[in-house]
Design a protein around this motif. Sequence first.
Motif, PDB file in Angstrom:
ATOM      1  N   GLU A   6      -0.782  45.087  23.746  1.00 36.00           N
ATOM      2  CA  GLU A   6      -0.444  44.064  22.602  1.00 36.00           C
ATOM      3  C   GLU A   6      -1.556  44.357  21.603  1.00 36.00           C
ATOM      4  O   GLU A   6      -1.249  44.659  20.429  1.00 36.00           O
ATOM      5  CB  GLU A   6      -0.865  42.623  23.138  1.00 36.00           C
ATOM      6  N   PHE A   7      -2.710  44.936  21.934  1.00 37.42           N
ATOM      7  CA  PHE A   7      -3.655  45.530  21.128  1.00 37.42           C
ATOM      8  C   PHE A   7      -3.777  46.752  20.502  1.00 37.42           C
ATOM      9  O   PHE A   7      -4.017  46.932  19.275  1.00 37.42           O
ATOM     10  CB  PHE A   7      -5.056  45.312  21.906  1.00 37.42           C
ATOM     11  N   TRP A   8      -3.040  47.557  21.008  1.00 33.37           N
ATOM     12  CA  TRP A   8      -2.703  49.271  20.557  1.00 33.37           C
ATOM     13  C   TRP A   8      -2.117  49.249  19.422  1.00 33.37           C
ATOM     14  O   TRP A   8      -2.729  49.699  18.487  1.00 33.37           O
ATOM     15  CB  TRP A   8      -1.878  49.966  21.449  1.00 33.37           C
ATOM     16  N   PRO A   9      -1.151  48.399  18.878  1.00 33.29           N
ATOM     17  CA  PRO A   9      -0.638  48.416  17.451  1.00 33.29           C
ATOM     18  C   PRO A   9      -1.553  47.994  16.345  1.00 33.29           C
ATOM     19  O   PRO A   9      -1.553  48.483  15.553  1.00 33.29           O
ATOM     20  CB  PRO A   9       0.750  47.807  17.852  1.00 33.29           C
ATOM     21  N   PHE A  10      -2.123  47.169  16.880  1.00 30.94           N
ATOM     22  CA  PHE A  10      -3.264  46.505  15.971  1.00 30.94           C
ATOM     23  C   PHE A  10      -4.305  47.395  15.652  1.00 30.94           C
ATOM     24  O   PHE A  10      -4.803  47.718  14.446  1.00 30.94           O
ATOM     25  CB  PHE A  10      -3.719  45.057  16.328  1.00 30.94           C
ATOM     26  N   TYR A  11      -4.908  48.165  16.700  1.00 32.09           N
ATOM     27  CA  TYR A  11      -5.730  49.103  16.795  1.00 32.09           C
ATOM     28  C   TYR A  11      -5.153  50.275  15.763  1.00 32.09           C
ATOM     29  O   TYR A  11      -5.993  50.814  14.882  1.00 32.09           O
ATOM     30  CB  TYR A  11      -5.941  49.794  17.994  1.00 32.09           C
ATOM     31  N   LEU A  12      -4.121  50.906  16.014  1.00 31.05           N
ATOM     32  CA  LEU A  12      -3.555  51.890  15.100  1.00 31.05           C
ATOM     33  C   LEU A  12      -3.454  51.545  13.605  1.00 31.05           C
ATOM     34  O   LEU A  12      -3.613  52.299  12.906  1.00 31.05           O
ATOM     35  CB  LEU A  12      -2.217  52.248  15.626  1.00 31.05           C
ATOM     36  N   GLN A  13      -3.292  49.989  13.346  1.00 27.83           N
ATOM     37  CA  GLN A  13      -3.175  49.500  12.028  1.00 27.83           C
ATOM     38  C   GLN A  13      -4.188  49.692  11.475  1.00 27.83           C
ATOM     39  O   GLN A  13      -4.628  49.867  10.078  1.00 27.83           O
ATOM     40  CB  GLN A  13      -2.695  48.233  11.877  1.00 27.83           C
ATOM     41  N   GLU A  14      -5.546  49.444  12.133  1.00 27.39           N
ATOM     42  CA  GLU A  14      -6.743  49.303  11.445  1.00 27.39           C
ATOM     43  C   GLU A  14      -7.461  50.554  11.559  1.00 27.39           C
ATOM     44  O   GLU A  14      -8.561  50.821  10.833  1.00 27.39           O
ATOM     45  CB  GLU A  14      -7.909  48.555  12.681  1.00 27.39           C
ATOM     46  N   HIS A  15      -6.839  51.698  11.842  1.00 21.19           N
ATOM     47  CA  HIS A  15      -6.965  52.996  11.810  1.00 21.19           C
ATOM     48  C   HIS A  15      -5.948  53.781  10.817  1.00 21.19           C
ATOM     49  O   HIS A  15      -5.635  54.912  11.406  1.00 21.19           O
ATOM     50  CB  HIS A  15      -7.439  53.710  13.185  1.00 21.19           C
ATOM     51  N   SER A  16      -5.368  53.129  10.115  1.00 23.14           N
ATOM     52  CA  SER A  16      -4.016  53.765   9.561  1.00 23.14           C
ATOM     53  C   SER A  16      -4.508  55.097   8.553  1.00 23.14           C
ATOM     54  O   SER A  16      -3.847  56.166   8.141  1.00 23.14           O
ATOM     55  CB  SER A  16      -3.222  52.916   8.642  1.00 23.14           C
ATOM     56  N   ASN A  17      -5.914  55.195   8.080  1.00 27.37           N
ATOM     57  CA  ASN A  17      -6.250  56.194   7.107  1.00 27.37           C
ATOM     58  C   ASN A  17      -6.704  57.501   7.903  1.00 27.37           C
ATOM     59  O   ASN A  17      -7.304  57.320   8.870  1.00 27.37           O
ATOM     60  CB  ASN A  17      -7.287  55.800   6.306  1.00 27.37           C
ATOM     61  N   PRO A  18      -5.930  58.538   7.733  1.00 26.13           N
ATOM     62  CA  PRO A  18      -6.451  59.787   8.419  1.00 26.13           C
ATOM     63  C   PRO A  18      -7.626  60.197   8.504  1.00 26.13           C
ATOM     64  O   PRO A  18      -8.195  60.788   9.439  1.00 26.13           O
ATOM     65  CB  PRO A  18      -5.444  60.898   7.658  1.00 26.13           C
ATOM     66  N   PHE A  19      -8.466  60.013   7.280  1.00 24.37           N
ATOM     67  CA  PHE A  19      -9.916  60.425   7.485  1.00 24.37           C
ATOM     68  C   PHE A  19     -10.692  59.425   8.094  1.00 24.37           C
ATOM     69  O   PHE A  19     -11.355  60.057   8.896  1.00 24.37           O
ATOM     70  CB  PHE A  19     -10.337  60.105   5.836  1.00 24.37           C
ATOM     71  N   ASN A  20     -10.183  58.233   8.444  1.00 23.03           N
ATOM     72  CA  ASN A  20     -10.969  57.311   9.417  1.00 23.03           C
ATOM     73  C   ASN A  20     -10.719  57.871  10.772  1.00 23.03           C
ATOM     74  O   ASN A  20     -11.471  57.838  11.513  1.00 23.03           O
ATOM     75  CB  ASN A  20     -10.492  55.952   9.151  1.00 23.03           C
ATOM     76  N   ARG A  21      -9.526  58.038  10.785  1.00 27.34           N
ATOM     77  CA  ARG A  21      -9.027  58.694  12.284  1.00 27.34           C
ATOM     78  C   ARG A  21      -9.973  59.943  12.675  1.00 27.34           C
ATOM     79  O   ARG A  21     -10.316  60.266  13.778  1.00 27.34           O
ATOM     80  CB  ARG A  21      -7.558  59.204  12.502  1.00 27.34           C
ATOM     81  N   ARG A  22     -10.197  60.892  11.747  1.00 31.68           N
ATOM     82  CA  ARG A  22     -10.889  61.933  11.911  1.00 31.68           C
ATOM     83  C   ARG A  22     -12.399  61.454  12.024  1.00 31.68           C
ATOM     84  O   ARG A  22     -12.905  62.445  12.978  1.00 31.68           O
ATOM     85  CB  ARG A  22     -10.736  62.957  10.793  1.00 31.68           C
ATOM     86  N   LEU A  23     -12.842  60.644  11.404  1.00 34.17           N
ATOM     87  CA  LEU A  23     -14.464  60.394  11.671  1.00 34.17           C
ATOM     88  C   LEU A  23     -14.535  59.830  13.097  1.00 34.17           C
ATOM     89  O   LEU A  23     -15.626  60.124  13.853  1.00 34.17           O
ATOM     90  CB  LEU A  23     -14.540  59.160  10.587  1.00 34.17           C
ATOM     91  N   HIS A  24     -13.522  59.180  13.533  1.00 31.65           N
ATOM     92  CA  HIS A  24     -13.394  58.481  14.740  1.00 31.65           C
ATOM     93  C   HIS A  24     -13.513  59.668  16.042  1.00 31.65           C
ATOM     94  O   HIS A  24     -14.155  59.635  16.961  1.00 31.65           O
ATOM     95  CB  HIS A  24     -12.284  57.672  15.073  1.00 31.65           C
ATOM     96  N   PHE A  25     -12.581  60.820  15.720  1.00 30.62           N
ATOM     97  CA  PHE A  25     -12.374  61.836  16.332  1.00 30.62           C
ATOM     98  C   PHE A  25     -13.627  62.501  16.647  1.00 30.62           C
ATOM     99  O   PHE A  25     -14.210  62.973  17.562  1.00 30.62           O
ATOM    100  CB  PHE A  25     -11.393  62.887  15.947  1.00 30.62           C
ATOM    101  N   VAL A  26     -14.237  63.051  15.539  1.00 30.25           N
ATOM    102  CA  VAL A  26     -15.685  63.426  15.832  1.00 30.25           C
ATOM    103  C   VAL A  26     -16.666  62.678  16.400  1.00 30.25           C
ATOM    104  O   VAL A  26     -17.428  63.284  17.074  1.00 30.25           O
ATOM    105  CB  VAL A  26     -16.179  63.789  14.195  1.00 30.25           C
ATOM    106  N   GLY A  27     -17.069  61.484  16.192  1.00 29.16           N
ATOM    107  CA  GLY A  27     -17.592  60.566  17.022  1.00 29.16           C
ATOM    108  C   GLY A  27     -17.575  60.834  18.228  1.00 29.16           C
ATOM    109  O   GLY A  27     -18.542  60.863  19.149  1.00 29.16           O
ATOM    110  N   THR A  28     -16.152  60.428  18.822  1.00 34.82           N
ATOM    111  CA  THR A  28     -15.825  60.635  19.998  1.00 34.82           C
ATOM    112  C   THR A  28     -16.073  61.789  20.734  1.00 34.82           C
ATOM    113  O   THR A  28     -16.535  62.143  21.978  1.00 34.82           O
ATOM    114  CB  THR A  28     -14.284  59.974  20.274  1.00 34.82           C
ATOM    115  N   LEU A  29     -15.730  63.112  20.044  1.00 34.40           N
ATOM    116  CA  LEU A  29     -15.932  64.281  20.622  1.00 34.40           C
ATOM    117  C   LEU A  29     -17.533  64.507  20.591  1.00 34.40           C
ATOM    118  O   LEU A  29     -17.982  65.057  21.865  1.00 34.40           O
ATOM    119  CB  LEU A  29     -15.551  65.350  19.395  1.00 34.40           C
ATOM    120  N   LEU A  30     -18.335  64.106  19.987  1.00 37.63           N
ATOM    121  CA  LEU A  30     -19.885  64.290  19.871  1.00 37.63           C
ATOM    122  C   LEU A  30     -20.255  63.363  21.174  1.00 37.63           C
ATOM    123  O   LEU A  30     -21.391  63.934  21.886  1.00 37.63           O
ATOM    124  CB  LEU A  30     -20.650  63.762  18.804  1.00 37.63           C
TER     125      LEU A  30
END
Length: 97
Positions: A6-30
């Motif tokens: 139930e949370f997952w669609p909300f999570y994706l909505q809160e991360h709808s901007n591709p640049f925000n997703r990329r920042l998350h990706f870099v942080g998680t990769l690091l």
Amino acid sequence: MKSFQEFWPFYLQEHSNPFNRRLHFVGTLLVHLLIVAALLTEQWSLLWGLPVIGYGFAWVGHFVVEKNRPATFKHPLWSLCGDFKMFYQMCAGKLWS
């Protein structure tokens, strides 16, 4: 919300901007790289940097890019799971846009 499903669609909505997703990706990769570095060097003090790196990139993405509040404040465990799910889906070539 009563489940991660139930949370997952909300999570994706809160991360709808591709640049925000990329920042998350870099942080998680690091975060992954820092864990590997700590394991290989046995310098366990490196692990103190995990929240700084992980949250640092994510919070810039939320406060500056998305202009919203991180889901971590209300759903810390589901948000952490969401970060890793989004990271692995991006590694698989999904969720970049």
